[in-house]
Each structure stands twice: as C-alpha cells, then as structure tokens.
Scaffold this motif. Structure first.
Motif, PDB file in Angstrom:
ATOM      1  N   VAL A   1      -4.487  -7.063 -32.697  1.00 12.49           N
ATOM      2  CA  VAL A   1      -5.026  -6.095 -33.648  1.00 12.49           C
ATOM      3  C   VAL A   1      -6.499  -6.382 -33.939  1.00 12.49           C
ATOM      4  CG1 VAL A   1      -4.831  -5.244 -36.023  1.00 12.49           C
ATOM      5  CG2 VAL A   1      -2.794  -5.489 -34.627  1.00 12.49           C
ATOM      6  N   ASP A   2      -6.875  -7.655 -34.108  1.00 13.46           N
ATOM      7  CA  ASP A   2      -8.285  -7.984 -34.356  1.00 13.46           C
ATOM      8  C   ASP A   2      -9.181  -7.523 -33.211  1.00 13.46           C
ATOM      9  OD1 ASP A   2      -7.886  -9.087 -36.819  1.00 13.46           O
ATOM     10  OD2 ASP A   2      -8.235 -11.165 -36.199  1.00 13.46           O
ATOM     11  N   THR A   3      -8.663  -7.539 -32.000  1.00 14.17           N
ATOM     12  CA  THR A   3      -9.432  -7.123 -30.835  1.00 14.17           C
ATOM     13  C   THR A   3      -9.811  -5.649 -30.924  1.00 14.17           C
ATOM     14  OG1 THR A   3      -8.246  -8.777 -29.528  1.00 14.17           O
ATOM     15  CG2 THR A   3      -9.396  -7.070 -28.295  1.00 14.17           C
ATOM     16  N   LEU A   4      -9.013  -4.850 -31.609  1.00 12.87           N
ATOM     17  CA  LEU A   4      -9.285  -3.415 -31.747  1.00 12.87           C
ATOM     18  C   LEU A   4     -10.050  -3.070 -33.016  1.00 12.87           C
ATOM     19  CD1 LEU A   4      -5.898  -1.927 -30.513  1.00 12.87           C
ATOM     20  CD2 LEU A   4      -8.053  -2.106 -29.254  1.00 12.87           C
ATOM     21  N   SER A   5     -10.380  -4.065 -33.844  1.00  8.25           N
ATOM     22  CA  SER A   5     -11.113  -3.800 -35.082  1.00  8.25           C
ATOM     23  C   SER A   5     -12.617  -3.793 -34.810  1.00  8.25           C
ATOM     24  CB  SER A   5     -10.783  -4.878 -36.122  1.00  8.25           C
ATOM     25  OG  SER A   5     -11.399  -6.103 -35.764  1.00  8.25           O
ATOM     26  N   THR A   6     -13.393  -3.632 -35.864  1.00 11.00           N
ATOM     27  CA  THR A   6     -14.847  -3.682 -35.728  1.00 11.00           C
ATOM     28  C   THR A   6     -15.364  -5.115 -35.746  1.00 11.00           C
ATOM     29  OG1 THR A   6     -15.041  -3.325 -38.105  1.00 11.00           O
ATOM     30  CG2 THR A   6     -15.260  -1.386 -36.696  1.00 11.00           C
ATOM     31  N   LYS A   7     -14.485  -6.085 -36.027  1.00 15.29           N
ATOM     32  CA  LYS A   7     -14.843  -7.503 -36.045  1.00 15.29           C
ATOM     33  C   LYS A   7     -15.181  -7.969 -34.628  1.00 15.29           C
ATOM     34  CE  LYS A   7     -12.436 -11.861 -36.805  1.00 15.29           C
ATOM     35  NZ  LYS A   7     -11.145 -12.452 -37.215  1.00 15.29           N
ATOM     36  N   ALA A   8     -16.276  -8.711 -34.493  1.00 22.80           N
ATOM     37  CA  ALA A   8     -16.651  -9.252 -33.184  1.00 22.80           C
ATOM     38  C   ALA A   8     -15.672 -10.358 -32.799  1.00 22.80           C
ATOM     39  CB  ALA A   8     -18.074  -9.790 -33.226  1.00 22.80           C
ATOM     40  N   THR A   9     -15.032 -10.232 -31.650  1.00 18.04           N
ATOM     41  CA  THR A   9     -14.073 -11.236 -31.179  1.00 18.04           C
ATOM     42  C   THR A   9     -14.355 -11.572 -29.714  1.00 18.04           C
ATOM     43  OG1 THR A   9     -12.416  -9.656 -30.407  1.00 18.04           O
ATOM     44  CG2 THR A   9     -12.265 -10.352 -32.732  1.00 18.04           C
TER      45      THR A   9
ATOM     46  N   ALA B   1     -12.495  -8.911 -27.439  1.00 18.66           N
ATOM     47  CA  ALA B   1     -13.196  -7.621 -27.389  1.00 18.66           C
ATOM     48  C   ALA B   1     -14.489  -7.733 -26.586  1.00 18.66           C
ATOM     49  CB  ALA B   1     -13.490  -7.124 -28.800  1.00 18.66           C
ATOM     50  N   THR B   2     -15.171  -8.861 -26.698  1.00 14.59           N
ATOM     51  CA  THR B   2     -16.402  -9.062 -25.931  1.00 14.59           C
ATOM     52  C   THR B   2     -16.084  -9.077 -24.434  1.00 14.59           C
ATOM     53  OG1 THR B   2     -17.436 -10.259 -27.765  1.00 14.59           O
ATOM     54  CG2 THR B   2     -18.389 -10.588 -25.568  1.00 14.59           C
ATOM     55  N   TYR B   3     -15.033  -9.799 -24.043  1.00  7.90           N
ATOM     56  CA  TYR B   3     -14.642  -9.802 -22.625  1.00  7.90           C
ATOM     57  C   TYR B   3     -14.233  -8.404 -22.160  1.00  7.90           C
ATOM     58  CZ  TYR B   3     -14.878 -14.831 -21.850  1.00  7.90           C
ATOM     59  OH  TYR B   3     -15.318 -16.117 -21.687  1.00  7.90           O
ATOM     60  N   LEU B   4     -13.469  -7.694 -22.977  1.00  8.87           N
ATOM     61  CA  LEU B   4     -13.052  -6.343 -22.589  1.00  8.87           C
ATOM     62  C   LEU B   4     -14.249  -5.423 -22.392  1.00  8.87           C
ATOM     63  CD1 LEU B   4      -9.939  -5.872 -24.858  1.00  8.87           C
ATOM     64  CD2 LEU B   4      -9.965  -5.861 -22.360  1.00  8.87           C
ATOM     65  N   SER B   5     -15.259  -5.592 -23.225  1.00  6.30           N
ATOM     66  CA  SER B   5     -16.444  -4.735 -23.148  1.00  6.30           C
ATOM     67  C   SER B   5     -17.402  -5.131 -22.030  1.00  6.30           C
ATOM     68  CB  SER B   5     -17.205  -4.780 -24.474  1.00  6.30           C
ATOM     69  OG  SER B   5     -16.420  -4.281 -25.520  1.00  6.30           O
ATOM     70  N   LYS B   6     -17.512  -6.435 -21.770  1.00  6.23           N
ATOM     71  CA  LYS B   6     -18.572  -6.915 -20.878  1.00  6.23           C
ATOM     72  C   LYS B   6     -18.140  -7.285 -19.454  1.00  6.23           C
ATOM     73  CE  LYS B   6     -22.324  -7.745 -22.446  1.00  6.23           C
ATOM     74  NZ  LYS B   6     -23.519  -6.954 -22.304  1.00  6.23           N
ATOM     75  N   LEU B   7     -16.884  -7.692 -19.246  1.00  9.20           N
ATOM     76  CA  LEU B   7     -16.470  -8.031 -17.885  1.00  9.20           C
ATOM     77  C   LEU B   7     -16.475  -6.769 -17.024  1.00  9.20           C
ATOM     78  CD1 LEU B   7     -13.494 -10.540 -18.277  1.00  9.20           C
ATOM     79  CD2 LEU B   7     -15.833 -11.038 -17.566  1.00  9.20           C
TER      80      LEU B   7
ATOM     81  N   TYR C   1      -4.709 -15.805 -25.419  1.00  5.62           N
ATOM     82  CA  TYR C   1      -5.305 -16.048 -26.731  1.00  5.62           C
ATOM     83  C   TYR C   1      -6.583 -16.849 -26.547  1.00  5.62           C
ATOM     84  CZ  TYR C   1      -1.235 -14.488 -29.272  1.00  5.62           C
ATOM     85  OH  TYR C   1      -0.246 -13.722 -29.793  1.00  5.62           O
ATOM     86  N   PHE C   2      -7.585 -16.528 -27.345  1.00  8.50           N
ATOM     87  CA  PHE C   2      -8.843 -17.243 -27.318  1.00  8.50           C
ATOM     88  C   PHE C   2      -8.976 -18.100 -28.575  1.00  8.50           C
ATOM     89  CE2 PHE C   2      -9.315 -13.597 -24.557  1.00  8.50           C
ATOM     90  CZ  PHE C   2      -9.716 -14.222 -23.387  1.00  8.50           C
ATOM     91  N   SER C   3      -9.992 -18.945 -28.626  1.00  7.03           N
ATOM     92  CA  SER C   3     -10.142 -19.900 -29.726  1.00  7.03           C
ATOM     93  C   SER C   3     -10.298 -19.235 -31.089  1.00  7.03           C
ATOM     94  CB  SER C   3     -11.314 -20.847 -29.464  1.00  7.03           C
ATOM     95  OG  SER C   3     -12.505 -20.114 -29.320  1.00  7.03           O
ATOM     96  N   ASP C   4     -10.742 -17.974 -31.134  1.00  5.18           N
ATOM     97  CA  ASP C   4     -10.828 -17.259 -32.409  1.00  5.18           C
ATOM     98  C   ASP C   4      -9.527 -16.525 -32.730  1.00  5.18           C
ATOM     99  OD1 ASP C   4     -10.934 -15.188 -30.561  1.00  5.18           O
ATOM    100  OD2 ASP C   4     -12.750 -14.268 -31.395  1.00  5.18           O
ATOM    101  N   LEU C   5      -8.489 -16.748 -31.912  1.00  2.03           N
ATOM    102  CA  LEU C   5      -7.166 -16.145 -32.004  1.00  2.03           C
ATOM    103  C   LEU C   5      -7.152 -14.652 -31.701  1.00  2.03           C
ATOM    104  CD1 LEU C   5      -5.516 -18.118 -34.934  1.00  2.03           C
ATOM    105  CD2 LEU C   5      -5.406 -18.537 -32.471  1.00  2.03           C
ATOM    106  N   SER C   6      -8.224 -14.125 -31.129  1.00  2.00           N
ATOM    107  CA  SER C   6      -8.164 -12.765 -30.616  1.00  2.00           C
ATOM    108  C   SER C   6      -7.347 -12.827 -29.329  1.00  2.00           C
ATOM    109  CB  SER C   6      -9.564 -12.200 -30.376  1.00  2.00           C
ATOM    110  OG  SER C   6     -10.274 -12.962 -29.416  1.00  2.00           O
ATOM    111  N   SER C   7      -6.742 -11.706 -28.947  1.00  3.74           N
ATOM    112  CA  SER C   7      -5.838 -11.749 -27.807  1.00  3.74           C
ATOM    113  C   SER C   7      -5.746 -10.414 -27.084  1.00  3.74           C
ATOM    114  CB  SER C   7      -4.438 -12.154 -28.278  1.00  3.74           C
ATOM    115  OG  SER C   7      -3.929 -11.209 -29.203  1.00  3.74           O
ATOM    116  N   ILE C   8      -5.314 -10.526 -25.830  1.00  4.73           N
ATOM    117  CA  ILE C   8      -5.021  -9.362 -24.996  1.00  4.73           C
ATOM    118  C   ILE C   8      -4.112  -9.820 -23.880  1.00  4.73           C
ATOM    119  CG2 ILE C   8      -7.117  -9.714 -23.619  1.00  4.73           C
ATOM    120  CD1 ILE C   8      -6.933  -6.393 -23.669  1.00  4.73           C
ATOM    121  N   ASP C   9      -3.214  -8.933 -23.432  1.00  2.00           N
ATOM    122  CA  ASP C   9      -2.360  -9.397 -22.356  1.00  2.00           C
ATOM    123  C   ASP C   9      -3.195  -9.574 -21.095  1.00  2.00           C
ATOM    124  OD1 ASP C   9      -1.463  -7.371 -20.144  1.00  2.00           O
ATOM    125  OD2 ASP C   9      -1.259  -6.175 -21.962  1.00  2.00           O
TER     126      ASP C   9
END
Length: 172
Positions: A65-73, A76-82, A132-140
C-alpha cells in the motif's frame, strides 16, 4: 484549507487530506483490493518482523500500500525508474551471482540484486513472492520484473510517489 476525505471499504478506514492520495485510495480507485499479510525483512545482520502489512491486489499483482501512496519509497522508485536499459545491466549481474542458475526464477534474482528480501505470500488463489525493501515498501517480484521491462505497465502508470533521491542499485 484541505478537506478531510474518509473512505470505508472492505473493513478499512482511510483518511487523507484532499491534496494527498493514500496507497489504499489509489489501490481501490484502480480496482484493487486491500488485503493484509505478514511481513519480514532480513539481511545477514538484521531481522525485522512486522505483525501485518497491507497490500493491494490489483489484477495479477501484489503491491504494498505504501508503494501506491504519495510517500517516496524504494519500491515505487524502482517501479518508476527501472527500464529495459537497466534490465540489460541487471541481467549481466544476475549471471555473476554465486547462486545463479539459468532458467531459475529471474524475479527472485532481481529482488536479490536490488537488496530486497523476498517473502512468500499465500492466499486461496495461490502464492506469490513479494520483494520487501529496507523501508518495508514492497511489490511482488514478478510485477517488478515485468514493470521494468514494460513501459506501459498498469502499475507504473498509477504510481503517485515522489522518487527517492538517495542512490539505489541500477538506478542512474
């Protein structure tokens, strides 16, 4: 003055200011369902256990859920930049991993190279490996791999997060 939004769905209450979209709101707006799962993050020297983490099940993807918020994670950075260019560099690095086996689960290697910790998520439909990443953001892990290789990914299109400015592996 921003108005306070209240959303009640699937037993979850979500509040946010009108200018900020929460991950839960973003998930539900795009047809996803919020579910809860156990989360852990582990490295060689550190283990963190969280009692539960909310995830968004959207089509065949599981996104924190945090990955889909406006919070920088990180997720989300990997999803946007890779992208395909970074994936060619990652593919070369995968082949150099000591545990690499051609034909094995490429998404697991990707999670490993990005300093993620993969955990299995099971439900009535089956199971998925969630990175899961060190900030606990996640994606399958498979969604991460497919999104990196597909500029038109639905997940990439709904990311609301700001991009992290700290250096992450394979992001320039």
């Amino acid at each position: 003055m921003n108005k306070l939004l209240l959303l009640l769905t699937s037993g979850f209450i979500v509040t946010a200011s009108a200018s900020e979209i929460t991950g839960s709101q973003n998930c539900i707006t795009h047809g996803g369902v919020i579910e809860s799962m156990a989360a852990t993050y582990k490295t060689e020297s550190f283990v963190f256990f969280a009692p539960e983490a909310n995830v968004c099940k959207l089509n065949n993807s599981i996104v924190g859920v945090d990955t889909l918020s406006t919070k920088a994670t990180i997720a989300a950075t990997y999803l946007s930049k890779l992208n395909k260019k970074s994936m060619s560099e990652i593919s070369a690095a995968m082949a150099k991993l000591p545990n690499y086996s051609p034909g094995a689960n490429q998404s697991s290697y990707l999670c490993q190279l990005l300093n993620g910790q993969e955990n299995t998520y099971k439900d009535a439909i089956g199971e998925a490996n969630v990175c899961y990443f060190s900030d606990l953001s996640s994606i399958d892990s498979w969604t991460l791999l497919y999104t990196a290789n597909n500029e038109e990914s639905q997940i990439k299109q709904i990311i609301q997060s700001k991009i992290l400015t700290k250096q992450l592996p394979y992001i320039k």
